[in-house]
Design a protein around this motif. Structure first.
Motif, PDB file in Angstrom:
ATOM      1  N   TYR A   1      33.426 -19.611  50.552  1.00 14.00           N
ATOM      2  CA  TYR A   1      32.232 -19.107  49.897  1.00 14.00           C
ATOM      3  C   TYR A   1      31.120 -20.132  49.998  1.00 14.00           C
ATOM      4  O   TYR A   1      31.359 -21.320  50.214  1.00 14.00           O
ATOM      5  CB  TYR A   1      32.518 -18.725  48.440  1.00 14.00           C
ATOM      6  CG  TYR A   1      33.045 -19.836  47.562  1.00 14.00           C
ATOM      7  CD1 TYR A   1      34.407 -20.120  47.505  1.00 14.00           C
ATOM      8  CD2 TYR A   1      32.185 -20.584  46.760  1.00 14.00           C
ATOM      9  CE1 TYR A   1      34.893 -21.129  46.685  1.00 14.00           C
ATOM     10  CE2 TYR A   1      32.662 -21.588  45.938  1.00 14.00           C
ATOM     11  CZ  TYR A   1      34.019 -21.855  45.903  1.00 14.00           C
ATOM     12  OH  TYR A   1      34.494 -22.857  45.083  1.00 14.00           O
ATOM     13  N   THR A   2      29.901 -19.670  49.846  1.00  8.54           N
ATOM     14  CA  THR A   2      28.753 -20.552  50.017  1.00  8.54           C
ATOM     15  C   THR A   2      28.050 -20.882  48.697  1.00  8.54           C
ATOM     16  O   THR A   2      27.381 -21.899  48.599  1.00  8.54           O
ATOM     17  CB  THR A   2      27.720 -19.929  50.974  1.00  8.54           C
ATOM     18  OG1 THR A   2      27.325 -18.639  50.459  1.00  8.54           O
ATOM     19  CG2 THR A   2      28.308 -19.746  52.372  1.00  8.54           C
ATOM     20  N   ASN A   3      28.229 -20.038  47.689  1.00  6.42           N
ATOM     21  CA  ASN A   3      27.506 -20.221  46.434  1.00  6.42           C
ATOM     22  C   ASN A   3      28.315 -21.105  45.488  1.00  6.42           C
ATOM     23  O   ASN A   3      29.352 -20.699  44.971  1.00  6.42           O
ATOM     24  CB  ASN A   3      27.257 -18.848  45.789  1.00  6.42           C
ATOM     25  CG  ASN A   3      26.355 -18.924  44.570  1.00  6.42           C
ATOM     26  OD1 ASN A   3      26.133 -19.988  44.007  1.00  6.42           O
ATOM     27  ND2 ASN A   3      25.824 -17.785  44.162  1.00  6.42           N
ATOM     28  N   SER A   4      27.842 -22.301  45.253  1.00  3.29           N
ATOM     29  CA  SER A   4      28.577 -23.250  44.411  1.00  3.29           C
ATOM     30  C   SER A   4      28.574 -22.842  42.932  1.00  3.29           C
ATOM     31  O   SER A   4      29.292 -23.426  42.121  1.00  3.29           O
ATOM     32  CB  SER A   4      27.971 -24.651  44.538  1.00  3.29           C
ATOM     33  OG  SER A   4      26.604 -24.619  44.171  1.00  3.29           O
ATOM     34  N   MET A   5      27.787 -21.833  42.589  1.00  3.35           N
ATOM     35  CA  MET A   5      27.760 -21.352  41.203  1.00  3.35           C
ATOM     36  C   MET A   5      28.888 -20.363  40.907  1.00  3.35           C
ATOM     37  O   MET A   5      29.126 -20.027  39.745  1.00  3.35           O
ATOM     38  CB  MET A   5      26.416 -20.684  40.907  1.00  3.35           C
ATOM     39  CG  MET A   5      25.222 -21.599  41.072  1.00  3.35           C
ATOM     40  SD  MET A   5      25.297 -23.003  39.952  1.00  3.35           S
ATOM     41  CE  MET A   5      25.057 -22.178  38.386  1.00  3.35           C
ATOM     42  N   PHE A   6      29.573 -19.874  41.924  1.00  3.92           N
ATOM     43  CA  PHE A   6      30.698 -18.970  41.677  1.00  3.92           C
ATOM     44  C   PHE A   6      31.737 -19.670  40.803  1.00  3.92           C
ATOM     45  O   PHE A   6      32.106 -20.825  41.058  1.00  3.92           O
ATOM     46  CB  PHE A   6      31.366 -18.537  42.989  1.00  3.92           C
ATOM     47  CG  PHE A   6      30.583 -17.537  43.778  1.00  3.92           C
ATOM     48  CD1 PHE A   6      30.640 -17.562  45.165  1.00  3.92           C
ATOM     49  CD2 PHE A   6      29.827 -16.552  43.176  1.00  3.92           C
ATOM     50  CE1 PHE A   6      29.930 -16.638  45.932  1.00  3.92           C
ATOM     51  CE2 PHE A   6      29.118 -15.623  43.915  1.00  3.92           C
ATOM     52  CZ  PHE A   6      29.168 -15.674  45.304  1.00  3.92           C
ATOM     53  N   ASP A   7      32.194 -18.971  39.757  1.00  7.15           N
ATOM     54  CA  ASP A   7      33.139 -19.601  38.848  1.00  7.15           C
ATOM     55  C   ASP A   7      34.358 -18.740  38.539  1.00  7.15           C
ATOM     56  O   ASP A   7      35.193 -19.106  37.709  1.00  7.15           O
ATOM     57  CB  ASP A   7      32.435 -19.999  37.546  1.00  7.15           C
ATOM     58  CG  ASP A   7      31.848 -18.798  36.817  1.00  7.15           C
ATOM     59  OD1 ASP A   7      31.272 -19.000  35.735  1.00  7.15           O
ATOM     60  OD2 ASP A   7      31.949 -17.674  37.338  1.00  7.15           O
ATOM     61  N   TYR A   8      34.447 -17.586  39.175  1.00  4.35           N
ATOM     62  CA  TYR A   8      35.602 -16.721  38.934  1.00  4.35           C
ATOM     63  C   TYR A   8      35.900 -15.979  40.215  1.00  4.35           C
ATOM     64  O   TYR A   8      34.987 -15.424  40.842  1.00  4.35           O
ATOM     65  CB  TYR A   8      35.283 -15.753  37.788  1.00  4.35           C
ATOM     66  CG  TYR A   8      36.470 -14.959  37.291  1.00  4.35           C
ATOM     67  CD1 TYR A   8      36.533 -13.583  37.450  1.00  4.35           C
ATOM     68  CD2 TYR A   8      37.532 -15.594  36.640  1.00  4.35           C
ATOM     69  CE1 TYR A   8      37.617 -12.870  36.991  1.00  4.35           C
ATOM     70  CE2 TYR A   8      38.614 -14.883  36.188  1.00  4.35           C
ATOM     71  CZ  TYR A   8      38.656 -13.513  36.354  1.00  4.35           C
ATOM     72  OH  TYR A   8      39.728 -12.806  35.893  1.00  4.35           O
ATOM     73  N   PHE A   9      37.174 -16.000  40.597  1.00  5.77           N
ATOM     74  CA  PHE A   9      37.571 -15.492  41.907  1.00  5.77           C
ATOM     75  C   PHE A   9      38.755 -14.544  41.745  1.00  5.77           C
ATOM     76  O   PHE A   9      39.639 -14.764  40.915  1.00  5.77           O
ATOM     77  CB  PHE A   9      37.967 -16.651  42.821  1.00  5.77           C
ATOM     78  CG  PHE A   9      36.897 -17.693  42.965  1.00  5.77           C
ATOM     79  CD1 PHE A   9      36.803 -18.731  42.039  1.00  5.77           C
ATOM     80  CD2 PHE A   9      35.980 -17.648  44.003  1.00  5.77           C
ATOM     81  CE1 PHE A   9      35.806 -19.693  42.155  1.00  5.77           C
ATOM     82  CE2 PHE A   9      34.987 -18.607  44.130  1.00  5.77           C
ATOM     83  CZ  PHE A   9      34.898 -19.632  43.201  1.00  5.77           C
ATOM     84  N   LEU A  10      38.743 -13.524  42.589  1.00  2.00           N
ATOM     85  CA  LEU A  10      39.817 -12.534  42.549  1.00  2.00           C
ATOM     86  C   LEU A  10      40.318 -12.264  43.954  1.00  2.00           C
ATOM     87  O   LEU A  10      39.585 -12.427  44.929  1.00  2.00           O
ATOM     88  CB  LEU A  10      39.304 -11.194  41.995  1.00  2.00           C
ATOM     89  CG  LEU A  10      38.606 -11.175  40.647  1.00  2.00           C
ATOM     90  CD1 LEU A  10      38.077  -9.774  40.384  1.00  2.00           C
ATOM     91  CD2 LEU A  10      39.573 -11.576  39.556  1.00  2.00           C
TER      92      LEU A  10
END
Lengths: 113, 112
Positions: free
Chosen positions: A25-34
């Motif tokens: 992923y490219t967005n370092s703000m992502f904080d939850y993954f499925l």
């Protein structure tokens, strides 16, 4: 621009061996993954999740690993079974901006008996 | 068992027709989403809704509109169907608080 990428469109594994599906992923703000699993002509079904406060989450034969510095997520299936043959999607979101998930393009896993 | 129900599994429509895809959820979820799935492109968000009568454009809204008159129902409308709208359409819902979507079984739409 694709914020979640699955660079392997397909993967074949022998029954009983480990399957490793990757997601970047490219967005370092992502904080939850499925991870979702999808059979043909059916909707995706939820498989496993991980929050950015963890680096590993395990559920039976399925383990998800998160490497935040590399912005990389992986799903391990051990041992692989023929019924695991499906398309796997990873998804990510920024939690405090709502509930929209961004999906990867999917990896088609074939487990050979 | 909680459910997201899409009204049709398979649909064949002619170019230029107006097409309605219906989605109903029984989980009292605030959020509802419409995606399309195409080979090599994954799931692409068309429209979503965070509340009744509220809608937001996703990544590929052109040629589509939506309606959410009741909390449990989210309709996708193809104003004038075209062959490039042949796809698998997936509806999903989620709660504000809980992670993850619940997806419907999908509608395979073919426009001829």
């Amino acid at each position: 621009d694709q914020q979640v990428k699955q660079n392997s469109p397909s993967l074949s594994v022998q029954e009983g061996r480990i399957s490793i599906l990757n997601c970047d992923y490219t967005n370092s703000m992502f904080d939850y993954f499925l991870w979702y699993k999808k059979y043909p002509a059916e909707g995706p079904t939820f498989l496993i999740s991980i929050s950015s406060i963890k680096d590993k989450n395990e559920d039976g034969r399925f383990t998800v690993f998160l490497n935040k510095s590399a912005k990389h997520l992986s799903l391990h299936i051990v041992p692989s079974q023929p019924g695991d043959s499906a398309v796997y999607f990873c998804a990510a979101r920024v939690s405090n901006t709502g509930n929209q998930f961004y999906f990867g393009t999917g990896t088609s896993l074939t487990v050979i008996p | 068992d909680v459910k997201v129900t899409q009204s049709s599994r398979y649909l064949v429509k002619r170019t230029g027709e107006k097409v309605f895809l219906e989605c109903v959820q029984d989980m009292d979820h605030e959020n509802m989403f419409w995606y399309r799935q195409d080979p090599g492109l994954g799931l692409r968000l068309i429209y979503f809704s965070y509340d009744v009568k509220m809608k937001e454009k996703g990544d590929i809204p052109e040629g589509y509109s939506v309606s959410r008159e009741k909390k449990e129902r989210f309709s996708l409308i193809l104003e004038s169907a075209s062959t490039n709208q042949t796809s698998m359409y997936l509806c999903a819902s989620s709660s504000h608080l809980l992670g993850g979507y619940t997806f419907g079984s999908g509608t395979r739409l073919t426009v001829v």
